[in-house]
Scaffold this active site. Structure first.
Site, PDB file in Angstrom:
ATOM      1  N   GLU A 194      18.879  29.745  48.807  1.00 46.58           N
ATOM      2  CA  GLU A 194      20.087  30.318  48.188  1.00 46.58           C
ATOM      3  C   GLU A 194      21.301  30.125  49.099  1.00 46.58           C
ATOM      4  O   GLU A 194      22.393  29.820  48.626  1.00 46.58           O
ATOM      5  CB  GLU A 194      19.878  31.803  47.883  1.00 46.58           C
ATOM      6  CG  GLU A 194      18.947  32.031  46.701  1.00 46.58           C
ATOM      7  CD  GLU A 194      18.553  33.482  46.498  1.00 46.58           C
ATOM      8  OE1 GLU A 194      18.150  33.827  45.376  1.00 46.58           O
ATOM      9  OE2 GLU A 194      18.640  34.279  47.477  1.00 46.58           O
ATOM     10  N   ASP A 234      44.214  46.873  31.928  1.00 52.62           N
ATOM     11  CA  ASP A 234      45.201  46.805  30.850  1.00 52.62           C
ATOM     12  C   ASP A 234      46.361  45.929  31.291  1.00 52.62           C
ATOM     13  O   ASP A 234      46.529  45.631  32.479  1.00 52.62           O
ATOM     14  CB  ASP A 234      45.675  48.214  30.469  1.00 52.62           C
ATOM     15  CG  ASP A 234      46.207  48.989  31.666  1.00 52.62           C
ATOM     16  OD1 ASP A 234      47.278  48.616  32.168  1.00 52.62           O
ATOM     17  OD2 ASP A 234      45.546  49.958  32.112  1.00 52.62           O
TER      18      ASP A 234
END
Ligand code: GLA
Length: 740
Positions: A614, A534
């Site tokens: 990777e 928030d």
């Protein structure tokens, strides 16, 4: 001037650069709301209707004027007991138990600069043109005064609301509701956009017609919650990403909240937002005050993308603070998904070594480094380093990691305690509990009473001893359960609302103290992922772990919903291992990186365990992030597809504010053989300009990219010398630069 008080018309008008907001001191001193929309002026009370409506009562002093009713007028701070039967912003229980009061206008004050709220987060600015309005309402007989505070930030196109309620009477009273603000819109059919979810599935975007009913969203969990976010949008039904009216409300508060919405019997749409009003019951002794948290409001006449840009700018520049607000954040590796709590110092160093070799800039040691914390049933509350597990002190571990060229960060969860801990054995009364009732457990832990300063002080002392020792560069501050058994041993059965509010203030104080002690600290918020995501939290932490769900495809939806109210740079996002721990889904390594770059970017896996192919990609990904971070974090963000509806592909882009470059990101969600041609319509490019795709050299006309769209890229066939459509979960980043 941003705030104009016209004494003759009795109007108060607030102007930002592109929006206006007006209230009027109406008959009988009722403070009514007349307008919020694109820049407008004059006395707009022509929008008010004073018809005599049955069953809508009238103020006593209106005498025979039955057209005056708080039930039919758009009210600025609606109050229970005034005859307004719609959801109230304010409700008072008097000393004798009777509920109701009637707030009327008393005075108005205009102050230079934007107010701040001691102990609470608030939008800040040094903008010369910013002003504060204070409108005082009162009910003298009830002994209550409400000062409505408005901050006007013209450049930001933001208006903030708060309210300070004071008991001016001789008797104690109880606040049953004291919202931060309310908005009555007299015309229009509005949709509500809200962001709902669950742990590991936060902030799904939902759009629903408000219609002729009351809608209540919010959180009763003590935190802003995974389930509903304290950010909502009201949008005209025809509003889209690029067109139409919409307005957003963002509450700068991290505790329980409520947002009531509905259209009344005569077509006015009301939205009321603030701290949770259910069981609020906040007692005010004579002379005491309650300060409502701040609510920020912004209006866009040109669709949701622009509304998001207003909130993104507000949050990144005027809510987030500290040295990290505009700095590129270090690319970090967090060990949580790699090891859980089952690690040794050796293992952490081995993970760190490979990470450092591949270009990772910071190692974060997550849960499990303290007390008897070998699983999640014990240890919280004892912030002493488990040197046996680490094989060294925290200072030594941090030094070894720094010797590898990396920064060092640590996980904490200060608000919690396990029954199985030294702290709980010493201070069982420090946990929130109702005497005689077995407490509800969450992750087998209890919540510490952070409304008590001695509790906060002790936890702060313990944690800072460790942070001092290792000179942590970063802290991930977690909170892993909802709050129940809201009762403090000190104040006994005090008001649930007051205790939860004081708890949140205690958390804010804790973070403020951390930041004061370590001015260079990068603080990342977390609550089981994004359970406390928030604008209040972002005042302390410039980034918040967005979700415990790191599956790239799920994350696209979570980050999509989050993006309406919050900028990319606030969303903690990491590349994790496959198959994903939550979904068992396998996505390409590249795709996981593209999705994590729509956030802070980092890794959450043991890089020793990935393939050589990777591994070779890691430095490339890090370089790509470093190359584009400014564009990603400071550019204007556009949602190109509605990922709640479009199941074929997800696409988003960021565009430099000057239009000079853009980065388009596409993830294929569903592949089909011999597929139809697909195009991604770009947004926000400079109309009439041409852009070069930096990889292919192809030149595109911006207008064509924004109408016809960018063709979905093709990929080489694995066996034949032809280009074919990409596979499910393939991802692309297309860097466009403007040509002269
Ligand atoms: C929460 C966080 C995770 C991790 C664990 C540790 O779930 O969201 O990232 O830190 O706690 O217990």
């Amino acid at each position: 001037m941003p705030i104009l008080y016209n004494e003759q018309d009795q109007t108060i008008t607030l102007h930002t650069n592109h929006s206006s907001y007006q209230m009027k001191i109406g008959p009988c001193g009722l403070l009514v709301h007349t307008y919020y929309g694109p820049t407008a002026g004059g006395d707009m009370s022509w929008c008010l209707s004073f018809r005599d409506r049955g069953f809508s009562g009238n103020p006593y002093d209106a005498k025979t004027l039955r057209g005056i009713s708080a039930d039919t007028l758009p009210m600025e701070y609606p109050c229970e007991g005034s005859g307004d039967f719609r959801p109230p912003a304010f409700s008072l229980r008097r000393a004798n138990g009777a509920v109701g009061c009637d707030l009327r206008f008393r005075s108005v004050k205009i102050l230079p600069g934007k107010y701040s709220l001691p102990g609470l987060p608030a939008v800040y600015t040094d903008e010369a043109g910013a002003q504060t309005l204070e409108v005082t309402l009162a009910d003298e007989a009830a002994g209550i005064e409400a000062v409505l505070q408005y901050g006007v930030l013209p450049e930001l196109d933001v208006i903030t609301w708060s309210a300070r309620i004071t008991n001016r009477g001789a008797e104690p009273v109880v606040l049953q509701a004291a919202a931060s603000g309310a908005l009555d819109l007299v015309s229009g059919d509005w949709d509500l956009l809200h962001f709902y979810g669950r742990h590991a599935g936060e902030r799904a975007a939902a759009r629903t017609e408000i219609g002729q009913r009351e809608i209540l969203i919010g959180s009763r969990r003590g935190t802003s919650s995974h389930q509903q976010n304290p950010f909502v949008i009201l949008a005209r039904q025809d509003a889209t990403e690029l067109a139409g009216e919409c307005l957003g409300m963002s509450l700068l508060y991290s505790g329980s909240f409520s947002c009531n919405l509905g259209r009344d019997q005569f077509g006015t749409t009301r939205a009321v937002m603030g701290v949770q009003s259910e069981h609020f019951d906040y007692p005010l002794a004579p002379g005491e005050s309650f300060q409502a948290p701040e609510l920020a409001l912004a209006y866009s006449a040109s669709g949701l993308a622009h509304l998001s840009h207003l909130f993104h700018r507000m949050i990144s520049q005027h809510v987030c603070r500290g040295p990290w607000k505009n700095r590129r954040r270090p690319v970090l590796l967090n060990n949580w998904e790699a090891t859980g709590m089952d690690f040794t110092g050796e293992q952490i160093l081995s993970i760190a070594k490979t990470a450092a070799e591949l270009g990772v800039e910071m190692l974060v040691l997550d849960d499990g480094w303290f007390g008897a914390r070998n699983n999640d049933n014990a240890g919280l509350g004892d912030w002493t380093v488990n040197t046996e597990k680490l094989g060294c002190t925290m200072g030594e571990l941090a030094q070894k990691i720094r010797d590898m060229g990396m920064k060092f960060g640590l996980w904490i969860e200060p608000e919690m305690v396990n029954e199985d801990s030294e702290l709980f054995r010493r201070h069982p009364d420090w946990a929130l509990r109702i005497p005689g009732k077995p407490p509800v457990m969450g992750r087998n832990q209890l919540v510490l009473d952070f409304s008590r300063s001695e509790v906060v002080d002790e936890i702060f002392r313990q944690i800072t001893d460790v942070l001092d020792e290792c000179s942590a560069d970063y802290v991930k501050m977690d909170m892993n359960r909802s709050i129940t058994d809201v009762c403090s041993a000190v104040s006994g059965y005090q008001s649930q609302g007051k205790l939860l509010y004081q708890y949140v203030l205690g958390v804010y104080r804790f973070m403020d103290r951390l930041l004061e002690r370590y001015p260079e600290l990068l603080l990342e918020g977390c609550s089981g992922g994004g359970g406390r995501f928030d604008a209040g939290m972002l005042y302390y932490c410039p980034q918040i772990w967005c979700s415990d769900n790191t599956d790239a495809i799920d994350r696209i939806r979570i980050q999509y919903g989050t993006s309406f109210g919050y900028p990319l740079r606030t969303m903690g996002a990491h590349v994790s291992a496959v198959p994903n721990g939550d979904t068992r889904r396998r996505t390409p390594f590249h795709t996981r990186a593209v999705v994590a770059m729509a956030g802070t970017f980092g890794y959450e896996l043991d890089l020793n365990l990935i393939s050589d192919e990777e591994k070779a990609q890691v430095p490339v990904q890090i370089e790509t992030f470093k190359k584009h971070w400014n564009l990603l974090h400071n550019g204007l963000f556009y949602r190109l597809t509605d990922v709640m509806k479009n199941r074929q592909e997800a696409a988003w882009m960021t565009v430099a504010e000057d239009g000079s470059e853009a980065l388009v990101n596409i993830v294929v969600l569903d592949a089909t053989g011999n597929s139809p041609n697909r195009f991604i319509r770009c947004m926000g490019l400079t109309p009439g300009a041409s852009y070069r795709d930096e990889a292919s050299g192809r030149i595109y006309d911006a207008n064509a990219l924004m109408t016809l769209g960018l063709p979905m890229p093709t990929v080489p066939h694995p066996r034949w010398p032809v280009q074919v459509t990409p596979c499910e979960y393939d991802a692309f980043q297309i860097h466009l630069t403007i040509t002269d």
